[in-house]
Write a protein that holds these residues in place. Structure first.
Motif: not given
Length: 349
Positions: A185-194, A236-245
């Motif tokens: 989830e954290e890298d999705q935007r950078q990859v998409l923009r690439g 975000c897909n919340l289940k793919r993030l750690e709980a705090g995020k």
């Protein structure tokens, strides 16, 4: 093939009258309808995201038919109130729309005004501000450019041809699966923009062209029929993030919307509300974040037992795949809830 078989089953239930016969046995007390786009015109009527759109004409006909069947259209506040009180005054329906597409304001709202039907629009502030991308629309633009796209998928560098409609369909399906499962989830935007940069696509254009800005959201929020809900900050897909995020995504979406509108949203929609994206942890987090309700994308009608699961409410998707009254009658009957959910009337995470 699964979607085709399901639609045939829904049509048989709707046209054959089985839904009406089954409703007293399997029907619910109410239903939450899920919309995305409502527009009479699509730039790409054959594109991969066409299922997200229904026409204003169909919305008008659907609301009229549901009112004929006895449904009262209510706000999400009243959905919560009715479930909690347990009072039975006839079937009720709530309209919801995800992502805050501009056509919700320009094309859907006039239809809702003609029926006096409320709607809750779930806003992701990152999409509104441009801090997050409307990735499915960006990816459509990328493959529609018709140029080869190179990506490293499962550790292997691959080139996706996009010259023909068949090529583009296949590329979209594979790349969307890769972006939402392999790429974090954290890298999705950078990859998409690439990917967008490879083929000369402006990744910011879909947000500007398709979504409401804050001025328009404030205009919508001031309307007596509109409630604004939250949809995380960055979709975000919340289940793919750690709980705090995941919790921060929920908390910040409330605070950012409150800063813009002067009122904190009480209702929440999981950006990806299927079981693999929103589970028991997420329902606890939504409650902790202060939301009164949270809706999923799990298929189902509302039953009295949902009063104990207010942060895992199912919805019925009103989309381009089922843009006919027979299918909708089948879904409203509750029969398709049993078909889709292994015989269970109470749909939770």
């Amino acid at each position: 093939m699964i979607d085709i078989a399901r639609k045939l089953a829904f049509l048989l239930i709707g046209y054959g009258g089985l839904g009406a016969l089954a409703k007293p046995l399997v029907g619910g007390v109410g239903v939450i309808l899920m919309l995305h786009r409502v527009s009479a015109l699509l730039d790409r009527p054959d594109g991969p995201n066409r299922h997200l759109t229904i026409t204003p004409g169909f919305l008008d006909v659907l609301i009229g038919e549901m009112k004929r069947l006895g449904y009262a259209f209510v706000s999400m506040d009243e959905v919560v109130g009715r479930l909690n009180s347990g009072r039975r005054t006839g079937p009720f329906a709530a309209l919801t729309a995800d992502d805050a597409y501009r056509d919700n304001l320009l094309e859907a709202l006039p239809v809702l005004e003609s029926h006096g039907a409320p709607i809750t629009i779930y806003v992701a502030p990152g999409l509104t501000s441009g801090a997050a991308d409307l990735w499915w629309e960006v990816l459509d633009d990328i493959v529609e450019a018709g140029k080869p796209v190179t990506a490293t998928v499962m550790g292997e560098q691959r080139t996706f041809e996009c010259a023909t409609p068949r090529d583009r369909k296949g590329a979209f399906l594979e790349l969307s699966d890769w972006l939402t499962s392999e790429v974090s989830e954290e890298d999705q935007r950078q990859v998409l923009r690439g990917l967008a940069e490879q083929v000369g696509v402006d990744a910011s254009a879909p947000n500007r062209d398709l979504l409401m800005n804050w001025t328009e959201i404030r205009r919508a929020a001031s309307h007596k029929l509109v409630t604004i809900g939250a949809h995380t900050v960055h979709h975000c897909n919340l289940k793919r993030l750690e709980a705090g995020k995941a919790l921060r995504e929920m908390h910040r979406s409330r605070s950012l919307i409150e800063a813009e509108l002067g009122e904190a949203p009480q209702h929440f929609a999981y950006p990806y509300g299927y079981a693999a994206a929103a589970g028991m942890r997420e329902t606890h987090l939504a409650r902790e974040a202060g939301f009164v309700s949270a809706v999923t994308t799990r298929h189902g009608v509302l039953v009295p037992g949902h009063a104990a699961h207010m942060h895992a409410l199912p919805r019925i998707s009103v989309n381009g795949r089922y843009q006919d009254l027979a299918s909708m009658r089948a879904m409203l009957s509750g029969a398709t809830t049993l078909i889709t959910n292994g015989g269970r009337k109470l749909v939770t995470v």
